[in-house]
Design a protein around this motif. Structure first.
Motif, PDB file in Angstrom:
ATOM      1  N   UNK A 267       0.655  -1.171   0.073  1.00  0.00           N
ATOM      2  CA  UNK A 267       0.100   0.042  -0.263  1.00  0.00           C
ATOM      3  C   UNK A 267       0.802   1.062   0.086  1.00  0.00           C
ATOM      4  N   UNK A 268       0.595   2.264  -1.075  1.00  0.00           N
ATOM      5  CA  UNK A 268       1.187   3.632  -0.974  1.00  0.00           C
ATOM      6  C   UNK A 268       0.150   4.529  -0.514  1.00  0.00           C
ATOM      7  N   UNK A 269       0.199   5.214   0.653  1.00  0.00           N
ATOM      8  CA  UNK A 269      -0.592   6.181   1.199  1.00  0.00           C
ATOM      9  C   UNK A 269      -0.856   7.265   0.132  1.00  0.00           C
ATOM     10  N   UNK A 270       0.392   7.852  -0.253  1.00  0.00           N
ATOM     11  CA  UNK A 270       0.315   9.172  -0.862  1.00  0.00           C
ATOM     12  C   UNK A 270      -0.210   8.965  -2.426  1.00  0.00           C
ATOM     13  N   UNK A 271       0.263   7.912  -3.091  1.00  0.00           N
ATOM     14  CA  UNK A 271      -0.421   7.414  -4.169  1.00  0.00           C
ATOM     15  C   UNK A 271      -1.820   6.960  -4.320  1.00  0.00           C
ATOM     16  N   UNK A 272      -2.251   6.460  -3.087  1.00  0.00           N
ATOM     17  CA  UNK A 272      -3.542   5.867  -2.669  1.00  0.00           C
ATOM     18  C   UNK A 272      -3.881   4.604  -3.414  1.00  0.00           C
ATOM     19  N   UNK A 273      -2.730   3.885  -3.629  1.00  0.00           N
ATOM     20  CA  UNK A 273      -2.602   2.615  -4.458  1.00  0.00           C
ATOM     21  C   UNK A 273      -2.241   1.238  -3.585  1.00  0.00           C
ATOM     22  N   UNK A 274      -2.994   0.258  -3.852  1.00  0.00           N
ATOM     23  CA  UNK A 274      -2.746  -0.855  -2.959  1.00  0.00           C
ATOM     24  C   UNK A 274      -2.628  -1.992  -3.850  1.00  0.00           C
ATOM     25  N   UNK A 275      -1.269  -2.556  -4.200  1.00  0.00           N
ATOM     26  CA  UNK A 275      -1.257  -3.827  -5.395  1.00  0.00           C
ATOM     27  C   UNK A 275      -1.115  -4.946  -4.569  1.00  0.00           C
ATOM     28  N   UNK A 276      -1.687  -6.058  -5.092  1.00  0.00           N
ATOM     29  CA  UNK A 276      -1.791  -7.420  -4.473  1.00  0.00           C
ATOM     30  C   UNK A 276      -0.914  -8.517  -5.326  1.00  0.00           C
ATOM     31  N   UNK A 291       2.921 -12.090 -13.055  1.00  0.00           N
ATOM     32  CA  UNK A 291       2.642 -11.454 -11.911  1.00  0.00           C
ATOM     33  C   UNK A 291       3.296  -9.935 -11.874  1.00  0.00           C
ATOM     34  N   UNK A 292       4.081  -9.751 -12.711  1.00  0.00           N
ATOM     35  CA  UNK A 292       4.524  -8.406 -12.925  1.00  0.00           C
ATOM     36  C   UNK A 292       3.762  -7.754 -13.942  1.00  0.00           C
ATOM     37  N   UNK A 293       3.075  -8.374 -14.861  1.00  0.00           N
ATOM     38  CA  UNK A 293       2.049  -7.634 -15.666  1.00  0.00           C
ATOM     39  C   UNK A 293       0.771  -7.242 -14.780  1.00  0.00           C
ATOM     40  N   UNK A 294       0.418  -8.198 -13.876  1.00  0.00           N
ATOM     41  CA  UNK A 294      -0.530  -7.943 -13.099  1.00  0.00           C
ATOM     42  C   UNK A 294      -0.477  -6.991 -12.132  1.00  0.00           C
ATOM     43  N   UNK A 295       0.731  -6.665 -11.444  1.00  0.00           N
ATOM     44  CA  UNK A 295       0.987  -5.754 -10.747  1.00  0.00           C
ATOM     45  C   UNK A 295       0.992  -4.537 -11.374  1.00  0.00           C
ATOM     46  N   UNK A 297      -0.791  -3.691 -14.084  1.00  0.00           N
ATOM     47  CA  UNK A 297      -2.165  -3.371 -14.544  1.00  0.00           C
ATOM     48  C   UNK A 297      -2.924  -2.779 -13.245  1.00  0.00           C
ATOM     49  N   UNK A 298      -2.566  -3.252 -12.065  1.00  0.00           N
ATOM     50  CA  UNK A 298      -3.413  -2.669 -10.944  1.00  0.00           C
ATOM     51  C   UNK A 298      -2.827  -1.358 -10.552  1.00  0.00           C
ATOM     52  N   UNK A 299      -1.627  -1.096 -10.742  1.00  0.00           N
ATOM     53  CA  UNK A 299      -1.063  -0.035 -10.583  1.00  0.00           C
ATOM     54  C   UNK A 299      -1.674   1.155 -11.506  1.00  0.00           C
ATOM     55  N   UNK A 300      -1.577   0.721 -12.765  1.00  0.00           N
ATOM     56  CA  UNK A 300      -2.208   1.534 -14.002  1.00  0.00           C
ATOM     57  C   UNK A 300      -3.734   1.883 -13.770  1.00  0.00           C
ATOM     58  N   UNK A 301      -4.534   0.763 -13.355  1.00  0.00           N
ATOM     59  CA  UNK A 301      -5.920   0.986 -13.186  1.00  0.00           C
ATOM     60  C   UNK A 301      -6.092   2.047 -11.853  1.00  0.00           C
TER      61      UNK A 301
END
Length: 725
Positions: A267-276, A291-295, A297-301
């Protein structure tokens, strides 16, 4: 200890009437959050400084403003209060509100001790009221994704949690040093720790034995000691937990990493992202790729979603804003939903949780074994020498960058000086002299100014307020300056010296040579609020000088650098961490001046006879360009900056786009149309001819490139470099 679970208090008919107590930085976020909750009315605001309360009320169209919570509760019906004051006032104010039958929503930390928190929870339960605590980080979209992954079992049994809070605490370098957070070495944990501890409790439950190390201790200018780095190790059941805090300068990072049996989450509070991150059924090499692609994709979305919510919020098409505002908005909405439906408070904001957070923060402080005995009070040391003579010089704004250097020069010249400060006098405790005294007061209060005037012959007005809107500048900067002039006239002072700014001139490429004989920017109404406010204040005092014989002298410093200043000066460019966006190509020489030379000119301005009614610009010879300054800054600080030489039209177009959105959504600040000349003036391509200043004030600034480097950059860098060690 439990919170009240049902709405046993008096029923609220109609809209919930709420009020804000404390109008500091966080108050705007709460005001905006309250406005977004249906059927809740923000009807009053309260601050110990009535002027600030009224200014805040005016900016938010709040009907009533008070300087006392008790008075507010007596004179108007209030159902709920948001208490946003310094933490040491939370308990007394919350208790007063609860005893008056009013629900309470506190900013973290709930209180400064578990005993105080226990009493508030008990009192709320007895009265059938709610007491909540805004642990707002727990309501961010990213944290809600993380907690769902943890509590649903998606990550499996949790083995390890690492919580990092790497975020510079600016007050350590720049003050104000009277801030409650800096009065005791443990207060930074009580202030900042709730963000970490509330997340720990929500994800893993109560921690067990603590291992704590606090180091990188430094002494602040007021004698207080602060530990900039804290490392905490503990366990909660089978889960190992690391909490890391660093308040020193550096790249900001507020993250939570969770490792479970079936996956991990970041989780990154400042970016407000949480990747699993979780395994796939593929072979190991293909698994890594997928897995790298999934991470990614989560970050981008999620990044696009954060940006969309922010943009749509600005356009008023969605009731959302930046991640920090959203988290406060959601914690506030959860609190009012509870009041309406009479159900138990969400555990993230429950008073009992706030109490547990304080208990564990205190446990961290105790386990660190730091020396907590040296509590810094908000007073000067008692062993100051008695005054040798009555002060004849009054400095308003003496705790600031230029003000402190001026006091140093005045004392060296043999003057007996009085400084009036609104906040703590501790920043001036270095001046231990029988020719110096400090009084408390606000330049916006006539009685305070009048109490500071006895025996005064010369007054320096260097004070200025930090404001965002034009109404705030009028209330906090312009009108107090008018009052200073009035009081000086009534007291019959020999001279008032007002510090304006060269920013009130147009200084772009078409300006040519600027002397004191030239008028300020004729388009000043289109300029930034700071430049405009300074110009309006000058006009008011100049009118008093012409028509009422106010003995006035105006000095306008250039880009002031040196001891006590910020080496990352916005006169050079717009700084953000290691990035500097230079105003233009950065090749022209800038109007720098050393703070020691500014102070010398200020002293001269009360010594030279017959200069009443005149103004002087304080700029040294053109010695350094922005490129020169930044190159030296990198060398002296052993830094690598990312420098962008930004065309002015890009700044202007960005400002124009923001303004168009403000007009579209009918923002209160929509009436100031962006000015290209205002942005272009930041290039400072004008040449300032200060021959009159040099001659009439017998002023001899450095005019030496090496001194500019040594005194202007190296000396200013020293505190910053010390903070990074």
């Amino acid at each position: 200890m439990t919170d009240n679970l049902v709405n046993r208090g008096p029923a609220i008919s109609g809209p919930i009437r709420t009020a804000i107590v404390g109008t500091g930085y966080i108050a705007e976020f709460h005001a905006r959050a309250i406005r977004e909750v249906a059927d809740v009315q923000l009807v009053a605001t309260c601050d110990a400084n009535l002027g600030r309360a009224k200014a805040f009320a005016g900016g938010w169209n709040i009907p009533l403003a008070f300087d006392s919570l008790s008075k507010m509760l007596q004179e108007t019906r209030i159902d709920c209060v948001h208490i946003l004051t310094p933490p040491d006032l939370h308990f007394s104010l919350a208790k007063t509100a609860l005893e008056a039958g009013v629900h309470v929503f506190l900013e973290k930390p709930m209180c400064t001790s578990t005993a105080e928190a226990d009493e508030l929870v008990r009192l709320a339960a007895e009265r059938g009221l709610y007491v909540g605590v805004s642990h707002n980080f727990l309501f961010s979209a990213a944290f809600q994704r993380l907690r769902e992954a943890v509590h649903s079992g998606k990550l499996g049994l949790i083995d390890h949690i690492t919580i990092n809070h790497f975020y510079e605490l600016g007050q350590i370098r720049f003050g104000p040093f009277d801030n409650w957070m800096l009065r005791n070495p443990g207060n930074v944990i009580l202030e900042t720790g709730p963000h970490l501890v509330s997340a720990l409790l929500d994800l893993a439950g109560p921690p067990e034995a603590l291992s704590v190390r606090a180091d990188r201790k430094i002494a602040l200018p007021n004698g207080a000691e602060i530990y900039r780095r804290w490392r905490v190790r503990t366990t909660a059941g089978r889960t190992a937990i690391d909490l890391n805090v660093n308040f020193a300068p550096g790249f900001p990072q507020r993250t939570i990493y969770v490792r479970g049996l079936f996956g991990s989450a970041l989780l990154d509070f400042d970016a407000d992202t949480c990747v699993i991150d979780q395994r796939t059924p593929l072979d190991v090499d293909f698994d890594r790729f997928k897995r790298s692609r999934a991470i990614a994709r989560q970050m981008r979305t999620q990044a696009l979603s954060v940006l969309a919510r922010y943009g749509l919020g600005k356009l008023k098409l969605m009731r959302r804003g930046n991640p920090y505002q959203n988290s406060i908005q959601d914690s506030t909405a959860a609190f009012y939903a509870t009041i309406r439906n009479g159900q138990p408070l969400d555990g993230r904001i429950a008073g009992s949780t706030g109490r547990d957070v304080i208990e564990h923060c205190v446990g961290i402080i105790e386990a660190s074994a730091i020396d907590k005995s040296a509590t810094i009070c908000d007073q000067l040391r008692a062993d100051r020498p008695a005054l040798a003579a009555k002060p004849t010089v009054l400095v308003l704004g003496g705790a600031g960058f230029i003000g402190k250097e001026l006091i140093r020069h005045l004392l060296a010249a043999g003057y007996c000086v009085r400084a009036m400060v609104r906040g703590s006098p501790l920043p001036l405790d270095e001046f231990r002299s029988d020719h110096f005294e400090v009084v408390r007061g606000d330049i916006g209060t006539r009685a305070d100014l009048e109490r500071a005037m006895p025996g005064i012959e010369f007054v320096y007005h260097l004070a200025h307020a930090q404001c965002k809107t034009w109404d705030e500048y009028l209330a906090k900067d312009v009108e107090p300056t008018r009052l200073v002039g009035e009081v000086c006239l009534a007291a019959g002072v020999k001279r008032l010296i007002y510090t304006g700014t060269i920013d009130s001139y147009y200084a772009g490429a078409k300006a040519g040579t600027i002397t004191e004989a030239m008028p300020l920017d004729p388009e000043i109404r289109r300029r930034n609020y700071y430049a405009r406010a300074k110009a309006v204040a000058e006009d008011i005092l100049a009118d008093m000088s012409r028509n009422r014989q106010l003995p006035l002298v105006i000095l306008r410093p250039g880009i002031v650098i040196g001891r006590g200043g910020n080496p990352f000066h916005w006169g050079v460019g717009r700084f953000s961490e290691n990035v500097c966006e230079v105003w233009g190509d950065g090749r022209n020489k800038l109007p720098f001046v050393l703070v020691t030379d500014v102070a010398a000119a200020l002293v001269k301005s009360i010594q030279v006879p017959g200069i009443e009614g005149k103004s002087y610009n304080l700029i040294d010879e053109p010695l350094l360009s922005a490129r020169d300054y930044l190159q030296e800054l990198e060398q002296r600080g052993d830094l690598t900056l990312s420098v962008i030489y930004q065309p002015i039209w890009k700044f202007y177009l960005a400002d124009l786009a923001k303004w168009a959105i403000k007009v579209l959504v009918k923002h209160p600040d929509r009436f100031r149309k962006p000015s290209y000349a205002d942005w272009e003036s930041r290039t400072q391509k004008a040449y300032f001819d200060c021959a009159r200043t040099r001659t009439e004030l017998d002023w001899n600034p450095a005019s030496d490139r090496k001194r500019m480097f040594d005194e202007g950059i190296r000396v200013a860098l020293e505190p910053w470099l010390e903070a990074t060690r």
